[in-house]
Design an enzyme around this catalytic site. Structure first.
Site, PDB file in Angstrom:
ATOM      1  N   ASP A  11       0.860  -1.181   0.000  1.00 52.68           N
ATOM      2  CA  ASP A  11       0.000   0.000   0.000  1.00 52.68           C
ATOM      3  C   ASP A  11       0.895   1.229   0.000  1.00 52.68           C
ATOM      4  O   ASP A  11       2.098   1.140   0.263  1.00 52.68           O
ATOM      5  CB  ASP A  11      -0.910   0.002   1.242  1.00 52.68           C
ATOM      6  CG  ASP A  11      -1.837   1.219   1.290  1.00 52.68           C
ATOM      7  OD1 ASP A  11      -2.299   1.652   0.221  1.00 52.68           O
ATOM      8  OD2 ASP A  11      -2.094   1.740   2.389  1.00 52.68           O
ATOM      9  N   SER A  12       0.284   2.366  -0.256  1.00 52.71           N
ATOM     10  CA  SER A  12       1.019   3.626  -0.207  1.00 52.71           C
ATOM     11  C   SER A  12       1.443   3.965   1.210  1.00 52.71           C
ATOM     12  O   SER A  12       2.173   4.925   1.428  1.00 52.71           O
ATOM     13  CB  SER A  12       0.148   4.763  -0.762  1.00 52.71           C
ATOM     14  OG  SER A  12      -1.008   4.910   0.048  1.00 52.71           O
ATOM     15  N   TYR A  43      -0.648   8.140  -2.556  1.00 47.65           N
ATOM     16  CA  TYR A  43      -0.621   7.880  -3.995  1.00 47.65           C
ATOM     17  C   TYR A  43      -1.731   8.648  -4.723  1.00 47.65           C
ATOM     18  O   TYR A  43      -1.634   8.914  -5.911  1.00 47.65           O
ATOM     19  CB  TYR A  43      -0.826   6.384  -4.268  1.00 47.65           C
ATOM     20  CG  TYR A  43       0.387   5.493  -4.074  1.00 47.65           C
ATOM     21  CD1 TYR A  43       1.566   5.959  -3.494  1.00 47.65           C
ATOM     22  CD2 TYR A  43       0.336   4.148  -4.451  1.00 47.65           C
ATOM     23  CE1 TYR A  43       2.654   5.120  -3.301  1.00 47.65           C
ATOM     24  CE2 TYR A  43       1.420   3.302  -4.263  1.00 47.65           C
ATOM     25  CZ  TYR A  43       2.574   3.792  -3.687  1.00 47.65           C
ATOM     26  OH  TYR A  43       3.649   2.949  -3.507  1.00 47.65           O
ATOM     27  N   GLY A  44      -2.792   8.965  -3.992  1.00 51.52           N
ATOM     28  CA  GLY A  44      -3.979   9.550  -4.626  1.00 51.52           C
ATOM     29  C   GLY A  44      -3.747  10.862  -5.341  1.00 51.52           C
ATOM     30  O   GLY A  44      -4.517  11.241  -6.223  1.00 51.52           O
ATOM     31  N   CYS A  74      -4.370  -1.183  -1.946  1.00 49.74           N
ATOM     32  CA  CYS A  74      -4.459   0.267  -2.156  1.00 49.74           C
ATOM     33  C   CYS A  74      -5.429   0.498  -3.307  1.00 49.74           C
ATOM     34  O   CYS A  74      -5.219  -0.033  -4.400  1.00 49.74           O
ATOM     35  CB  CYS A  74      -3.067   0.803  -2.509  1.00 49.74           C
ATOM     36  SG  CYS A  74      -3.018   2.540  -3.030  1.00 49.74           S
ATOM     37  N   ASN A  75      -6.486   1.249  -3.049  1.00 49.19           N
ATOM     38  CA  ASN A  75      -7.474   1.508  -4.101  1.00 49.19           C
ATOM     39  C   ASN A  75      -6.863   2.239  -5.292  1.00 49.19           C
ATOM     40  O   ASN A  75      -7.126   1.908  -6.447  1.00 49.19           O
ATOM     41  CB  ASN A  75      -8.631   2.338  -3.542  1.00 49.19           C
ATOM     42  CG  ASN A  75      -9.456   1.589  -2.521  1.00 49.19           C
ATOM     43  OD1 ASN A  75      -9.046   1.476  -1.367  1.00 49.19           O
ATOM     44  ND2 ASN A  75     -10.592   1.071  -2.924  1.00 49.19           N
ATOM     45  N   THR A  76      -6.035   3.240  -5.005  1.00 53.44           N
ATOM     46  CA  THR A  76      -5.454   4.049  -6.077  1.00 53.44           C
ATOM     47  C   THR A  76      -4.519   3.220  -6.948  1.00 53.44           C
ATOM     48  O   THR A  76      -4.549   3.313  -8.179  1.00 53.44           O
ATOM     49  CB  THR A  76      -4.696   5.256  -5.481  1.00 53.44           C
ATOM     50  OG1 THR A  76      -5.602   6.026  -4.688  1.00 53.44           O
ATOM     51  CG2 THR A  76      -4.121   6.137  -6.577  1.00 53.44           C
ATOM     52  N   CYS A 184     -10.822   3.911   0.132  1.00 50.57           N
ATOM     53  CA  CYS A 184      -9.376   3.953   0.351  1.00 50.57           C
ATOM     54  C   CYS A 184      -9.089   3.055   1.544  1.00 50.57           C
ATOM     55  O   CYS A 184      -9.838   3.099   2.536  1.00 50.57           O
ATOM     56  CB  CYS A 184      -8.919   5.386   0.633  1.00 50.57           C
ATOM     57  SG  CYS A 184      -7.195   5.525   1.169  1.00 50.57           S
ATOM     58  N   HIS A 186      -6.983   3.222   3.790  1.00 57.06           N
ATOM     59  CA  HIS A 186      -6.702   3.956   5.038  1.00 57.06           C
ATOM     60  C   HIS A 186      -8.004   4.257   5.802  1.00 57.06           C
ATOM     61  O   HIS A 186      -8.002   4.371   7.023  1.00 57.06           O
ATOM     62  CB  HIS A 186      -6.019   5.299   4.738  1.00 57.06           C
ATOM     63  CG  HIS A 186      -4.564   5.212   4.416  1.00 57.06           C
ATOM     64  ND1 HIS A 186      -4.093   4.739   3.214  1.00 57.06           N
ATOM     65  CD2 HIS A 186      -3.466   5.552   5.148  1.00 57.06           C
ATOM     66  CE1 HIS A 186      -2.769   4.810   3.209  1.00 57.06           C
ATOM     67  NE2 HIS A 186      -2.364   5.284   4.375  1.00 57.06           N
TER      68      HIS A 186
END
Length: 260
Positions: A11-12, A43-44, A74-76, A184, A186
């Site tokens: 993940d970011s 990352y977004g 990580c969604n992005t 996200c 997070h």
């Protein structure tokens, strides 16, 4: 590929630990390697090219460690890089998408809110998913600018966070949403705060459990489910302040600094 190899996650930053926890709960004997690329978070706000570059770097590290499957936690990174990763590397990949489908299918007010990063909301994959399920439903999209940075710097329950969330939730409440989709990895760490701020009828949903179930299904399909019945090897790495990651996983696991 051996079933003894680890599940890799990246993940970011620390947010993907919400996915790691779900996977570890469902598959307690699977070894895992988690990478938090916190020095490059969030990352977004990055370009697609930058997100792809970082996703390749993380993927190749996990492959070098012998991982049998990679969860892009990580969604992005999922929305911007997973198609390339699947086309380039031979092992299976699990991605993360906002849980739009269950929200859209179950809403009674015909209005749902989605809190996500700019990188996710502007992606082709997000729009494709939204178009599939949004007929006759009002979707209020909100970019969560600043949320990831606050979480990454240990300010999860700060006054700054509450002030930001009040601003982001206002148009959703005005639209009478009955589902809030967290887009996200997070953001599940915000659920205790959000639950206090939202009316009780609004349901908050994220993708964590579904991702864990999909990970198990793919491992089973590939004959890669671990046959281990002993304590697994869990390794967590961060390229930034390890104490933040340790605090979010409640000191259950040691976090090592890794310069990657």
């Amino acid at each position: 590929m051996s079933n003894k190899q680890a599940i890799g996650l990246f993940d970011s930053g620390i947010g993907g630990t919400s996915i790691f926890k779900e996977i570890h709960d469902l598959l307690p004997y699977e070894s895992c390697i988690y990478l938090a690329d916190s020095k490059n978070a969030p990352y977004g706000n990055r370009s697609k090219e930058d997100i792809l570059r970082l996703s390749i770097k993380n993927t190749e590290y996990l492959i070098d460690q012998g991982c049998k499957i990679i969860v892009v936690a990580c969604n992005t990174a999922t929305t911007n890089a997973i198609a390339y990763l699947r086309a380039t590397y031979k092992l299976p990949f699990i991605g993360i998408e906002p849980a739009i489908k269950p929200a859209a299918l179950n809403t009674q007010t015909k209005a749902i809110g989605i809190l996500a990063t700019q990188g996710t909301l502007s992606s082709q994959l997000f729009h494709k998913t939204t178009d599939l399920y949004s007929k006759g439903i009002k979707i209020i999209e909100q970019v969560g600018d600043g949320i990831v940075s606050l979480i990454e710097t240990g300010r999860l329950e700060s006054d700054e966070m509450k002030a930001l969330l009040e601003i982001y939730l206002k148009p959703m409440l005005e639209a009478d949403i009955d589902y809030l989709v967290l887009g996200c990895t997070h953001y599940p760490y915000l659920i205790p705060t959000l639950s206090k701020m939202l009316p009780s009828h609004i349901k908050i949903i994220d993708s964590g459990r579904a991702v864990a179930q999909q990970t198990k299904a793919v491992l089973a399909q590939e004959n890669l489910l671990s046959s281990n019945t002993q304590k697994p090897n869990i390794q967590l790495f961060s390229n930034s302040d390890t104490s933040i990651l340790e605090a979010i996983v409640k000191y259950q696991y040691k976090v090592s600094y890794l310069d990657f």
